[in-house]
Design an enzyme around this catalytic site. Structure first.
Site, mmCIF file in Angstrom:
data_model
loop_
_atom_site.group_PDB
_atom_site.id
_atom_site.type_symbol
_atom_site.label_atom_id
_atom_site.label_comp_id
_atom_site.label_asym_id
_atom_site.label_seq_id
_atom_site.Cartn_x
_atom_site.Cartn_y
_atom_site.Cartn_z
ATOM 1 N N HIS A 58 11.633 3.530 -14.303
ATOM 2 C CA HIS A 58 11.099 2.719 -15.411
ATOM 3 C C HIS A 58 10.943 3.600 -16.644
ATOM 4 O O HIS A 58 10.346 4.680 -16.575
ATOM 5 C CB HIS A 58 9.728 2.151 -15.049
ATOM 6 C CG HIS A 58 9.766 1.170 -13.914
ATOM 7 N ND1 HIS A 58 9.737 -0.190 -14.106
ATOM 8 C CD2 HIS A 58 9.830 1.352 -12.567
ATOM 9 C CE1 HIS A 58 9.771 -0.803 -12.929
ATOM 10 N NE2 HIS A 58 9.832 0.114 -11.974
ATOM 11 N N ARG B 270 4.741 1.312 -29.090
ATOM 12 C CA ARG B 270 4.651 0.226 -30.076
ATOM 13 C C ARG B 270 5.870 0.057 -30.951
ATOM 14 O O ARG B 270 6.056 -0.980 -31.572
ATOM 15 C CB ARG B 270 3.429 0.462 -30.973
ATOM 16 C CG ARG B 270 2.152 0.545 -30.149
ATOM 17 C CD ARG B 270 0.917 0.689 -31.004
ATOM 18 N NE ARG B 270 -0.246 0.874 -30.151
ATOM 19 C CZ ARG B 270 -1.485 1.028 -30.603
ATOM 20 N NH1 ARG B 270 -1.722 1.020 -31.906
ATOM 21 N NH2 ARG B 270 -2.484 1.199 -29.754
ATOM 22 N N HIS C 208 11.849 -6.223 -7.330
ATOM 23 C CA HIS C 208 10.845 -5.447 -6.586
ATOM 24 C C HIS C 208 10.281 -6.366 -5.497
ATOM 25 O O HIS C 208 9.733 -7.427 -5.822
ATOM 26 C CB HIS C 208 9.675 -5.049 -7.488
ATOM 27 C CG HIS C 208 9.918 -3.897 -8.408
ATOM 28 N ND1 HIS C 208 10.813 -3.937 -9.437
ATOM 29 C CD2 HIS C 208 9.331 -2.673 -8.468
ATOM 30 C CE1 HIS C 208 10.781 -2.781 -10.093
ATOM 31 N NE2 HIS C 208 9.887 -1.996 -9.532
ATOM 32 N N GLY D 146 6.355 -5.581 -11.225
ATOM 33 C CA GLY D 146 4.952 -5.980 -11.346
ATOM 34 C C GLY D 146 4.305 -6.322 -10.019
ATOM 35 O O GLY D 146 4.670 -5.770 -8.981
ATOM 36 N N GLU E 204 7.102 -4.067 -1.368
ATOM 37 C CA GLU E 204 6.470 -2.781 -1.720
ATOM 38 C C GLU E 204 5.031 -2.816 -1.199
ATOM 39 O O GLU E 204 4.702 -2.119 -0.252
ATOM 40 C CB GLU E 204 6.501 -2.571 -3.240
ATOM 41 C CG GLU E 204 5.831 -1.281 -3.699
ATOM 42 C CD GLU E 204 5.707 -1.170 -5.230
ATOM 43 O OE1 GLU E 204 5.845 -2.195 -5.929
ATOM 44 O OE2 GLU E 204 5.441 -0.050 -5.715
ATOM 45 N N ASP F 55 13.599 -5.805 -17.312
ATOM 46 C CA ASP F 55 12.659 -6.314 -16.314
ATOM 47 C C ASP F 55 11.802 -7.460 -16.834
ATOM 48 O O ASP F 55 11.357 -7.457 -17.980
ATOM 49 C CB ASP F 55 11.743 -5.173 -15.849
ATOM 50 C CG ASP F 55 11.206 -5.421 -14.450
ATOM 51 O OD1 ASP F 55 12.037 -5.683 -13.555
ATOM 52 O OD2 ASP F 55 9.990 -5.380 -14.251
HETATM 53 N N1 ADE Z 1 6.485 -1.127 -12.520
HETATM 54 C C1 ADE Z 1 6.536 0.204 -12.558
HETATM 55 N N2 ADE Z 1 6.379 0.736 -11.341
HETATM 56 C C2 ADE Z 1 6.224 -0.308 -10.506
HETATM 57 C C3 ADE Z 1 6.019 -0.425 -9.112
HETATM 58 N N3 ADE Z 1 5.955 0.638 -8.320
HETATM 59 N N4 ADE Z 1 5.887 -1.659 -8.596
HETATM 60 C C4 ADE Z 1 5.954 -2.741 -9.365
HETATM 61 N N5 ADE Z 1 6.154 -2.696 -10.684
HETATM 62 C C5 ADE Z 1 6.290 -1.488 -11.243
HETATM 63 ZN ZN ZN Z 2 9.650 0.080 -9.903
#
Ligand code: ADE
Ligand code: ZN
Length: 289
Positions: free
Chosen positions: A11, A65, A190, A163, A193, A131
């Site tokens: 990211h 910003r 994602h 997120g 996780e 994203d």
């Molecule tokens: N955005 C940045 N890192 C993240 C993560 N590990 N899981 C979900 N969203 C993210």
């Molecule tokens: Zn991520």
């Protein structure tokens, strides 16, 4: 270090280091301007759990910003790629964070593409994933999808969904992701996780994901690991990230090895090298132990 590498899950906003955060907090004279780098590291870049991490992420993003701020981060990434021998990277950038703050997410993307396309001459290829944030809702995702389609010939390859996977359902994003796939873009989601393997199933079945961010919880579901293997769906594994957010607290029993031995295309990634203070070479070292 001698191995040429690809990093597929990185990211841009998570590449803010304590030093960059310090510079931005002084630039904007925010409450954090009083903290030195050690204090930023110890107090802010140190997480009780995943939600505490997301809170820091939000604070960091409030310090990004304008294009110059993002270019400062990209500049750091350029030296990171050289030092880590990274020849191909897919960087995740989230324009809706700026849009929601009334700022211009498109001009930042234009500036980033201009800078990243210059790296081609040095043999480094950068591609971008735009994203959408799971808790933000479909309205912002549509805007992200349209931006991705506009720049699909200039380095944007996918839209993503990061997120909090325990917030809105995947169904909220089904139409946007179908539209994106019709526009020859990929879907990066994602899932699995901090939530369970069912999230990975939904990423595949509801959103048509081509690759999964994290996906480690798939290890609990043999039908799913078979499916991932048969369909060659890659999992971006992030060992240190999982340990630091508590998603999988101990690196030595992270299922990376199990998923790899099952034949799933797994890769190693840092996720947020600035916020976790970790490099890809270190991830390889940790995986090799
Ligand atoms: N955005 C940045 N890192 C993240 C993560 N590990 N899981 C979900 N969203 C993210
Ligand atoms: Zn991520």
């Amino acid at each position: 270090k001698s191995i040429p590498k690809a990093e597929l899950h990185l990211h841009l906003e998570g590449s803010v280091t304590p030093a960059i955060f310090g510079a931005l907090s002084r630039k904007y004279d925010t409450d954090y301007a009083v903290l030195n780098e050690e204090k930023i590291q110890a107090q802010l870049f140190n997480y009780r759990d995943f939600y505490d991490f997301l809170n820091t992420y939000r604070i960091v993003c409030e310090h990004l910003r304008e294009p110059l701020d993002y270019l400062m981060v990209f500049d750091w990434l350029e030296s990171y790629f050289a030092e880590q021998n990274i020849r191909y990277a897919e960087i995740i950038y989230t324009p809706s964070i700026l849009w929601r703050a009334g700022k211009d997410g498109r001009e930042v993307l234009v500036a980033l593409l201009k800078q990243s396309n210059k790296l081609n001459d040095q043999g480094i290829t950068i591609r971008w994933i735009l994203d959408c944030v799971r808790q933000f809702g479909a309205q912002w995702a549509w805007r992200t999808a349209e931006l991705a389609a506009e720049f699909s010939k200039q380095g944007v390859v996918a839209i993503g969904l990061g997120g909090d996977e325990k917030s809105l359902s995947m169904g909220e994003y089904q139409e946007v992701f179908a539209w994106v796939r019709d526009h020859q873009l990929h879907a990066h989601v994602h899932a699995g996780e901090i939530s369970d393997a069912q999230q990975v199933w939904e990423a595949l079945q509801v959103l048509g994901a081509n690759r999964i961010g994290h996906g480690i919880q798939a290890a609990w579901d043999p039908n799913l690991t078979d499916y991932l293997c048969q369909h060659a769906i890659g999992l971006d594994v992030c060992l240190t990230s999982n340990a630091r957010t508590g998603a999988w607290p101990t690196i030595s029993d992270n299922p990376f090895d199990l998923l790899h031995r099952k034949g799933i295309p797994v890769t190693l990634n840092t996720d947020d090298p600035g916020l976790f203070q970790v490099s890809l070479n270190e991830e390889f070292q940790k995986a090799a132990v």
